[in-house]
Scaffold this motif. Sequence first.
Motif, PDB file in Angstrom:
ATOM      1  N   PRO A   7      36.441  38.157  54.669  1.00 10.98           N
ATOM      2  CA  PRO A   7      35.217  37.347  54.793  1.00 10.98           C
ATOM      3  C   PRO A   7      33.965  38.071  54.310  1.00 10.98           C
ATOM      4  O   PRO A   7      32.982  37.429  53.945  1.00 10.98           O
ATOM      5  CB  PRO A   7      35.143  37.059  56.298  1.00 10.98           C
ATOM      6  CG  PRO A   7      35.908  38.180  56.937  1.00 10.98           C
ATOM      7  CD  PRO A   7      37.003  38.507  55.980  1.00 10.98           C
ATOM      8  N   SER A   8      33.988  39.396  54.312  1.00 15.44           N
ATOM      9  CA  SER A   8      32.844  40.174  53.849  1.00 15.44           C
ATOM     10  C   SER A   8      33.016  40.691  52.432  1.00 15.44           C
ATOM     11  O   SER A   8      32.278  41.575  52.001  1.00 15.44           O
ATOM     12  CB  SER A   8      32.592  41.351  54.806  1.00 15.44           C
ATOM     13  OG  SER A   8      32.371  40.905  56.133  1.00 15.44           O
ATOM     14  N   GLY A   9      33.999  40.152  51.711  1.00  8.90           N
ATOM     15  CA  GLY A   9      34.254  40.628  50.359  1.00  8.90           C
ATOM     16  C   GLY A   9      35.094  41.890  50.370  1.00  8.90           C
ATOM     17  O   GLY A   9      35.820  42.180  51.332  1.00  8.90           O
ATOM     18  N   VAL A  10      35.007  42.666  49.291  1.00 12.01           N
ATOM     19  CA  VAL A  10      35.755  43.912  49.176  1.00 12.01           C
ATOM     20  C   VAL A  10      34.830  45.013  48.679  1.00 12.01           C
ATOM     21  O   VAL A  10      33.789  44.751  48.069  1.00 12.01           O
ATOM     22  CB  VAL A  10      36.964  43.771  48.228  1.00 12.01           C
ATOM     23  CG1 VAL A  10      37.970  42.775  48.768  1.00 12.01           C
ATOM     24  CG2 VAL A  10      36.510  43.359  46.828  1.00 12.01           C
ATOM     25  N   ILE A  11      35.208  46.233  48.956  1.00  5.77           N
ATOM     26  CA  ILE A  11      34.518  47.422  48.446  1.00  5.77           C
ATOM     27  C   ILE A  11      35.485  48.155  47.525  1.00  5.77           C
ATOM     28  O   ILE A  11      36.615  48.462  47.914  1.00  5.77           O
ATOM     29  CB  ILE A  11      34.070  48.346  49.595  1.00  5.77           C
ATOM     30  CG1 ILE A  11      33.047  47.645  50.487  1.00  5.77           C
ATOM     31  CG2 ILE A  11      33.480  49.632  49.033  1.00  5.77           C
ATOM     32  CD1 ILE A  11      32.628  48.468  51.688  1.00  5.77           C
ATOM     33  N   VAL A  12      35.037  48.405  46.300  1.00  8.61           N
ATOM     34  CA  VAL A  12      35.876  49.076  45.305  1.00  8.61           C
ATOM     35  C   VAL A  12      35.238  50.418  44.977  1.00  8.61           C
ATOM     36  O   VAL A  12      34.036  50.496  44.700  1.00  8.61           O
ATOM     37  CB  VAL A  12      36.020  48.229  44.030  1.00  8.61           C
ATOM     38  CG1 VAL A  12      36.921  48.935  43.022  1.00  8.61           C
ATOM     39  CG2 VAL A  12      36.575  46.852  44.363  1.00  8.61           C
ATOM     40  N   GLY A  13      36.047  51.449  45.009  1.00 11.85           N
ATOM     41  CA  GLY A  13      35.575  52.780  44.673  1.00 11.85           C
ATOM     42  C   GLY A  13      36.395  53.396  43.555  1.00 11.85           C
ATOM     43  O   GLY A  13      37.633  53.355  43.586  1.00 11.85           O
ATOM     44  N   GLY A  14      35.699  53.939  42.548  1.00 15.09           N
ATOM     45  CA  GLY A  14      36.376  54.633  41.456  1.00 15.09           C
ATOM     46  C   GLY A  14      36.181  56.131  41.592  1.00 15.09           C
ATOM     47  O   GLY A  14      35.071  56.601  41.844  1.00 15.09           O
ATOM     48  N   CYS A  15      37.233  56.897  41.408  1.00 17.10           N
ATOM     49  CA  CYS A  15      37.197  58.339  41.668  1.00 17.10           C
ATOM     50  C   CYS A  15      37.347  59.132  40.370  1.00 17.10           C
ATOM     51  O   CYS A  15      37.680  58.605  39.310  1.00 17.10           O
ATOM     52  CB  CYS A  15      38.304  58.720  42.656  1.00 17.10           C
ATOM     53  SG  CYS A  15      38.190  57.854  44.226  1.00 17.10           S
ATOM     54  N   ASP A  16      37.108  60.448  40.506  1.00 19.34           N
ATOM     55  CA  ASP A  16      37.105  61.327  39.338  1.00 19.34           C
ATOM     56  C   ASP A  16      38.468  61.438  38.678  1.00 19.34           C
ATOM     57  O   ASP A  16      38.571  61.630  37.471  1.00 19.34           O
ATOM     58  CB  ASP A  16      36.617  62.724  39.741  1.00 19.34           C
ATOM     59  CG  ASP A  16      35.133  62.750  40.046  1.00 19.34           C
ATOM     60  OD1 ASP A  16      34.451  61.815  39.602  1.00 19.34           O
ATOM     61  OD2 ASP A  16      34.669  63.687  40.721  1.00 19.34           O
ATOM     62  N   LYS A  17      39.529  61.329  39.436  1.00 21.45           N
ATOM     63  CA  LYS A  17      40.870  61.496  38.877  1.00 21.45           C
ATOM     64  C   LYS A  17      41.481  60.190  38.382  1.00 21.45           C
ATOM     65  O   LYS A  17      42.685  60.117  38.154  1.00 21.45           O
ATOM     66  CB  LYS A  17      41.785  62.124  39.927  1.00 21.45           C
ATOM     67  CG  LYS A  17      41.373  63.542  40.328  1.00 21.45           C
ATOM     68  CD  LYS A  17      42.346  64.142  41.319  1.00 21.45           C
ATOM     69  CE  LYS A  17      41.946  65.576  41.686  1.00 21.45           C
ATOM     70  NZ  LYS A  17      42.902  66.182  42.649  1.00 21.45           N
ATOM     71  N   GLY A  18      40.651  59.157  38.210  1.00 26.38           N
ATOM     72  CA  GLY A  18      41.158  57.881  37.730  1.00 26.38           C
ATOM     73  C   GLY A  18      41.724  56.997  38.808  1.00 26.38           C
ATOM     74  O   GLY A  18      42.333  55.966  38.499  1.00 26.38           O
TER      75      GLY A  18
END
Length: 431
Positions: A7-18
């Motif tokens: 209901p609050s959407g999603v959080i996407v995180g991209g990291c240094d190692k791909g």
Amino acid sequence: MNRQDTPSGVIVGGCDKGHMFVYNPARILDGSGKDAALLFYKDKHTGPISALGFNVFQENLLASGASESEILIWDLNDPSNPMTPGSKAQPFDDVTCIAWNCQVQHILASTFATKCVVWDLRKTEPIIKVSGSTTRMRCKVVAWHPNVATQMCLASEDDHTPFIQLWDLRFATSPLKTLENHQSGVLSLAWCPQDPDLLFSCGKDCRIICWNPNSNTAGGEVVCEIPTSNQWSFEVAWCPRNPTLISSSSFDGYVSVYSLMSGVQQVQPSAKITEAFMDDNYKWQQAPEFTQTTSTCYLAKPPKWFRKPVGASFAFGGKLVTFNNIRKQQQQSAQVNQINVEVVLPLVYVSQVVTEPDLVQKAELLENVLANGQFGEFCQSKIDCTPFLQQQQIWRFLQAHFDISPKVKFLSLLGHDSSDTEFSEIGRAHV
């Protein structure tokens, strides 16, 4: 992705190692823990992820950019097989920014150090490459025009060329205009979705500037400047629900919230945060004091979200004037391609409103009587249709005004015999 589960959407995180992690913030807020909040994890990229962007039309589509010109398009409903927009841009370089078009859902822009590549996902190939060949421009970020599908802004992070260029893909040989006021490289852009005349930028000169990119002022019109700390702001964004608020992230570890209407507010840790981290085994450290400059940001003119989207006003004669904004699909050309974009057409209507048809009919009849001078006949019609004797008598007295011998008629209505010689002479004497 099921909206009921997130209901609050999603959080996407991209990291240094791909690596790319997708979290459910609702699970984080209810205290379920990190493992329960993690929806899935992918490691399709071969290098560090440097750019992420959600499609504004389809929330399940996510674009990610990494090193070596690697761009992937993810479907969060089925993230197992991401697609590529086309062959990698040559020469290989880090993707610095990704932005979906605000009007056409299959158009995607990606920036590299020396150019900006615009992709058509239907054809899985780039449709145009934009670069400042005459200047030493190092592209950092791209922002699409909220309403015009073929226009976008490119910002340079090079300290020797700290400017913003406005491009139109229909005339991509040179930029339409250049905004020059930053003293050091520009790190972020944010174009207001509700008002295309407001564009925020922040850079290495510790400044946050609001521009009017549609102005014809040479070098760009600065609408206002927000006072900040002595640290670089590397990100600036508009609040999606309240356009009067913007936020910025700076390298001193603060997220600042600014209001265009009532000055500046600095986000500080709340009492709940302090209470949550108080523990016998952990010594709470007070946050460093922050000296804030309270200054009001004034806009030169009212923003467009203050304008009425629709309106109505009554005028004399039963006239009603209304206006509204009609959204219509219109074709625009980008190089050799035709694309459909949504344009806003302001329309004004003038209509006749009849709420009492009987009253209108009576008013028209009265206007005809006044124009033709048929006053006696009009009074007689009122006498014939009036059931009350008192009202009939009133109309008879009014009718007497238009008689050939009004005095005699008045005496007759008063009950005097018109054949009486004395009253007849009095009547004739007053005629």
